[in-house]
Design an enzyme around this catalytic site. Structure first.
Site, PDB file in Angstrom:
ATOM      1  N   LYS A 224       6.784  -6.360   8.751  1.00 31.63           N
ATOM      2  CA  LYS A 224       6.477  -6.505   7.322  1.00 31.63           C
ATOM      3  C   LYS A 224       6.837  -5.232   6.561  1.00 31.63           C
ATOM      4  CE  LYS A 224       2.216  -5.632   5.264  1.00 31.63           C
ATOM      5  NZ  LYS A 224       2.438  -4.988   4.006  1.00 31.63           N
ATOM      6  N   ASN A 225       6.478  -4.083   7.135  1.00 29.26           N
ATOM      7  CA  ASN A 225       6.675  -2.836   6.385  1.00 29.26           C
ATOM      8  C   ASN A 225       8.148  -2.448   6.297  1.00 29.26           C
ATOM      9  OD1 ASN A 225       3.968  -2.658   5.945  1.00 29.26           O
ATOM     10  ND2 ASN A 225       3.568  -1.332   7.711  1.00 29.26           N
TER      11      ASN A 225
ATOM     12  N   ARG B 228       1.230  -5.736  -2.689  1.00 25.31           N
ATOM     13  CA  ARG B 228       0.728  -4.376  -2.797  1.00 25.31           C
ATOM     14  C   ARG B 228       1.878  -3.366  -2.883  1.00 25.31           C
ATOM     15  NH1 ARG B 228      -1.600  -0.351   0.619  1.00 25.31           N
ATOM     16  NH2 ARG B 228      -0.466  -1.200   2.378  1.00 25.31           N
TER      17      ARG B 228
ATOM     18  N   CYS C 237      -6.044  -0.460  -5.335  1.00 27.49           N
ATOM     19  CA  CYS C 237      -5.929  -1.648  -4.493  1.00 27.49           C
ATOM     20  C   CYS C 237      -7.060  -1.606  -3.486  1.00 27.49           C
ATOM     21  CB  CYS C 237      -4.583  -1.706  -3.798  1.00 27.49           C
ATOM     22  SG  CYS C 237      -4.504  -0.619  -2.385  1.00 27.49           S
TER      23      CYS C 237
ATOM     24  N   ARG D 299      -3.939   4.102  -5.442  1.00 29.72           N
ATOM     25  CA  ARG D 299      -2.618   4.242  -4.808  1.00 29.72           C
ATOM     26  C   ARG D 299      -1.728   5.022  -5.749  1.00 29.72           C
ATOM     27  NH1 ARG D 299       0.441   0.307  -2.167  1.00 29.72           N
ATOM     28  NH2 ARG D 299       0.559   1.851  -0.540  1.00 29.72           N
TER      29      ARG D 299
ATOM     30  N   ILE E  10       1.257   7.107  -7.436  1.00 29.30           N
ATOM     31  CA  ILE E  10       2.719   7.078  -7.261  1.00 29.30           C
ATOM     32  C   ILE E  10       3.336   8.323  -7.895  1.00 29.30           C
ATOM     33  CG2 ILE E  10       3.014   4.576  -6.991  1.00 29.30           C
ATOM     34  CD1 ILE E  10       3.867   4.555  -9.987  1.00 29.30           C
ATOM     35  N   ASP E  11       2.491   9.352  -8.051  1.00 31.93           N
ATOM     36  CA  ASP E  11       2.987  10.581  -8.687  1.00 31.93           C
ATOM     37  C   ASP E  11       4.203  11.163  -7.953  1.00 31.93           C
ATOM     38  OD1 ASP E  11       0.793  10.908  -6.786  1.00 31.93           O
ATOM     39  OD2 ASP E  11       1.113  13.052  -7.035  1.00 31.93           O
ATOM     40  N   LEU E  12       4.220  11.065  -6.617  1.00 31.69           N
ATOM     41  CA  LEU E  12       5.354  11.637  -5.873  1.00 31.69           C
ATOM     42  C   LEU E  12       6.629  10.845  -6.121  1.00 31.69           C
ATOM     43  CD1 LEU E  12       3.628  12.368  -2.430  1.00 31.69           C
ATOM     44  CD2 LEU E  12       4.026  13.951  -4.318  1.00 31.69           C
TER      45      LEU E  12
ATOM     46  N   ASP F 121      -2.439   1.740   9.738  1.00 34.05           N
ATOM     47  CA  ASP F 121      -2.522   0.279   9.794  1.00 34.05           C
ATOM     48  C   ASP F 121      -3.189  -0.222  11.081  1.00 34.05           C
ATOM     49  OD1 ASP F 121      -1.319  -0.028   7.354  1.00 34.05           O
ATOM     50  OD2 ASP F 121       0.629  -0.639   8.119  1.00 34.05           O
TER      51      ASP F 121
ATOM     52  N   ILE G  79      -5.233   8.988   5.949  1.00 33.15           N
ATOM     53  CA  ILE G  79      -4.197   8.528   5.013  1.00 33.15           C
ATOM     54  C   ILE G  79      -4.796   7.903   3.762  1.00 33.15           C
ATOM     55  CG2 ILE G  79      -2.101   7.114   4.736  1.00 33.15           C
ATOM     56  CD1 ILE G  79      -1.780   9.323   6.846  1.00 33.15           C
TER      57      ILE G  79
ATOM     58  N   ARG H 164      -0.692 -12.105   4.434  1.00 33.53           N
ATOM     59  CA  ARG H 164       0.294 -11.164   3.888  1.00 33.53           C
ATOM     60  C   ARG H 164       1.114 -10.502   4.977  1.00 33.53           C
ATOM     61  NH1 ARG H 164      -2.263  -7.334  -0.772  1.00 33.53           N
ATOM     62  NH2 ARG H 164      -1.948  -8.823  -2.434  1.00 33.53           N
TER      63      ARG H 164
END
Ligand code: UD1
Length: 436
Positions: A24-25, A111, A135, A140, A142-144, A325, A347, A417
Site C-alpha cells: 500500500k505504501n 490519508r 488525522c 500531520r 507538511i511543513d517539510l 506501522d 514517529i 484501506r
C-alpha cells in the site's frame, strides 16, 4: 461512517500459506507518479504536449484491492487520467491529464493524498488542494514538504485550509536537507523534481524500501535518480517521462501482520511473495518473542510453537529501524505473552489507539506519551471493539485471533484501506473470521 464488522471466533491455531499483496505504501505514490508520464516539459518553453498518447500509459501490476488505492484512482480520474482496473493490474493513461485541483472530498478519502501535490505540480505547474490537517495518528504536519517545494521555486499560499501552489522559474540546482527523514516529503520532492531541468539533492532523505520502489518506477519511466536506499538522493530532472510496466514491491506491513497472527495463535505460516531483506527489524522482534523465523528467497516461514515471550524495548524508528506501522500489531501479540515489554513510539504522537480496545479484551497495557508498558497476560477474551485507524484495526484482528470467544471488530473501513480482504486470507489458514 458506519461500515461492516468482522466477527472473529478466536483460539484457532493458524497453519498454511498466505500470498502477500503489493505494498500500500508503495502503490499510492506510484499511482500519483503516473501523472508525470506523457508530457514534455522544458525550462525555457514551459509545458508542451508529447506527440504520442502511448507515452502516457503505465501498467501497474500487484496493485492490491485497497480502498486507499481506489481513492487514488478516483483522484487520477478527477485530474483527467483514464484509469482501468482488472484484477491486480491498473492501467493509467495520463496523456490528457490537465487537472490541477484535488477536491476536498477526495483529499479526505485518503490519508496520504498529499503525495499528489508534487506530482500535479510536476505535471501542470499548478496545484490547489486542501490542507491535510489532523488525522487518526495526530497532527500531520507538511511543513517539510512545503519548505522543500519553496526551495525548488514553488510559490505557495495557504488560505483557510487551502494550499495554492504555482511552480516558478526553477533554480538549476537545489540542495535540500530534511530535518527529519520524512517519507512523504521525500516522495513529494522526488515527484516534483523528476521532470524539468536541474539537479535536486535530498539529504537526510527517507530510506524506506517504498522510496526505492517509487524511484524504481520513475527510473523505468526515464527519470534520472540515484542514491535510493541511502540518505542522499540525487534527482536530475529530465524533459520527458514515458509510461512503463511496473510491479509494486511486496507489502512488508501486511506480511508482519500475518506474522503477528501466526505468533498469537501459536501457529505456523508460510508467507509467500515477500522480500525478507526489507523486514529484518520485524523478523528480529518476532525471533526475540521466541518464534522461529526462517526467511528464504521470497518467503518467510514463521513457527510459533512455544508461548510468546516479552521483548526488551521495541522502538519505532525510520527505516531500517522498526516500522511504526507494525507497532500496534506487535503490541497485540505482546499483550498475550510471558513478561513485560516496553514500546516506544517515536514517529507519531497518537499511535497507541489500539491500547484501550486491547484492554477491553483483558490486556494490561499502560500508555502515556510515547511509551507503552505491556504486561503480558495469559489469556485475552473476545469483546466488541472498534478500529480507530488502519493498523490499530489490524492489531485488534490479530488479538481477536488469539482470544477466547468471539470478538466483534467495528469500523473496519479503516482496515480495508490497507488490507485486501483480510478475512479471506485469514480464513484460508484456519481462522474463523466473517464479515457481517
Ligand atoms: C509514515 C512512516 C512510513 C509509513 C507511513 C504510513 C516513518 C518515518 N514514516 O510516513 O514509514 O509507511 O507513515 O503509515 O516511519 N513530519 C514533520 N513535518 C513534515 C512531515 C513529517 O514534522 O512536513 C514528521 C511527522 O509528524 C512524523 C515524522 O516526521 O513525526 C515522519 O513523518 P513522515 O515520514 O512524513 O510520515 P509519512 O510520510 O506518513
Amino acid at each position: 461512517m458506519e461500515s461492516s464488522k468482522l466477527l472473529i471466533e478466536g483460539g484457532r491455531r493458524l497453519t498454511g500459506e498466505i500470498q502477500i499483496h503489493g505494498a500500500k505504501n508503495s502503490v499510492l505514490p506510484i499511482l500519483a507518479a503516473t501523472l508525470l508520464c506523457g508530457r514534455t516539459k522544458t525550462r525555457e518553453a514551459g509545458i508542451s504536449r508529447t506527440k504520442t498518447r502511448e507515452a502516457g500509459i503505465s501498467t501497474i501490476h500487484r496493485c492490491a484491492g485497497l480502498s486507499d488505492a481506489f481513492a487514488a484512482m478516483r483522484i487520477l480520474r478527477s485530474l483527467g487520467c483514464d484509469v482501468t482496473h482488472e484484477g491486480s493490474t491498473v492501467t493509467v493513461n495520463s496523456a490528457n491529464a490537465e487537472g490541477d485541483i484535488v477536491s476536498d472530498g477526495l483529499m479526505h478519502e485518503m490519508r496520504s493524498s498529499i503525495v499528489f501535490l508534487g506530482a500535479i505540480l510536476g505535471r501542470v505547474g499548478r496545484c490547489r488542494l486542501s490542507f491535510p490537517g489532523g488525522c487518526e495518528l495526530g497532527p500531520r504536519p507538511i511543513d517539510l514538504h512545503l519548505e522543500a517545494l519553496r526551495r525548488l521555486g514553488v510559490k505557495i499560499t495557504e488560505d483557510h485550509g487551502i494550499l495554492d501552489c504555482t511552480a516558478g522559474a526553477r533554480p538549476l540546482s537545489a540542495d535540500i536537507t530534511l530535518s527529519l527523514p520524512s517519507v512523504g516529503a521525500t516522495e513529494n520532492i522526488m515527484l516534483y523534481s523528476a521532470l524539468g531541468a536541474g539537479e535536486t539533492v535530498i539529504r537526510n532523505a527517507a530510506r524506506e524500501p517504498e522510496i526505492s520502489d517509487l524511484a524504481g518506477y520513475l527510473i523505468k519511466c526515464g527519470a534520472e535518480i540515484s542514491g535510493q536506499g541511502t540518505s542522499t538522493l540525487v534527482i536530475n530532472g529530465v524533459p520527458e517521462l514515458h509510461g512503463c510496466e511496473y510491479s509494486v514491491m511486496p507489502d512488508r506491513i501486511e506480511a508482519a501482520t500475518y506474522m503477528g497472527a501466526a505468533a498469537i495463535t501459536n501457529g505456523e505460516l508460510m508467507l509467500r511473495g515477500v522480500r525478507p531483506s526489507d523486514m529484518y527489524s520485524c523478523m528480529s522482534v518476532f525471533s526475540e518473542m521466541g518464534c522461529g523465523v526462517y526467511p528464504y528467497d521470497d518467503k518467510i516461514f514463521i513457527s510459533a510453537r512455544k508461548p510468546i515471550s516479552a521483548v526488551r524495548t521495541v522502538r519505532t524508528m525510520p527505516y531500517p529501524g522498526f516500522p511504526t506501522d507494525c507497532q500496534p500489531i506487535v503490541m497485540a501479540v505482546l499483550a498475550k505473552s510471558r513478561g513485560t515489554s516496553v514500546i516506544v513510539e517515536n514517529i507519531f504522537e497518537n499511535r497507541f489507539m489500539a491500547a484501550p480496545e486491547l484492554r477491553r479484551m483483558g490486556a494490561n497495557i499502560k500508555a502515556e506519551g510515547k511509551v507503552a508498558v505491556v504486561e503480558g497476560v495469559k489469556k485475552l477474551y473476545g469483546a466488541p471493539v472498534r478500529a480507530y485507524d488502519l493498523r490499530a484495526g489490524a492489531a485488534l484482528v490479530v488479538a481477536a485471533l488469539g482470544a477466547e470467544g468471539q470478538t466483534q471488530v467495528s469500523n473496519i473501513h479503516y482496515i480495508d484501506r490497507g488490507y485486501e480482504s483480510i478475512e479471506t486470507a485469514l480464513s484460508s489458514v484456519g481462522a474463523n473470521v466473517k464479515r457481517v
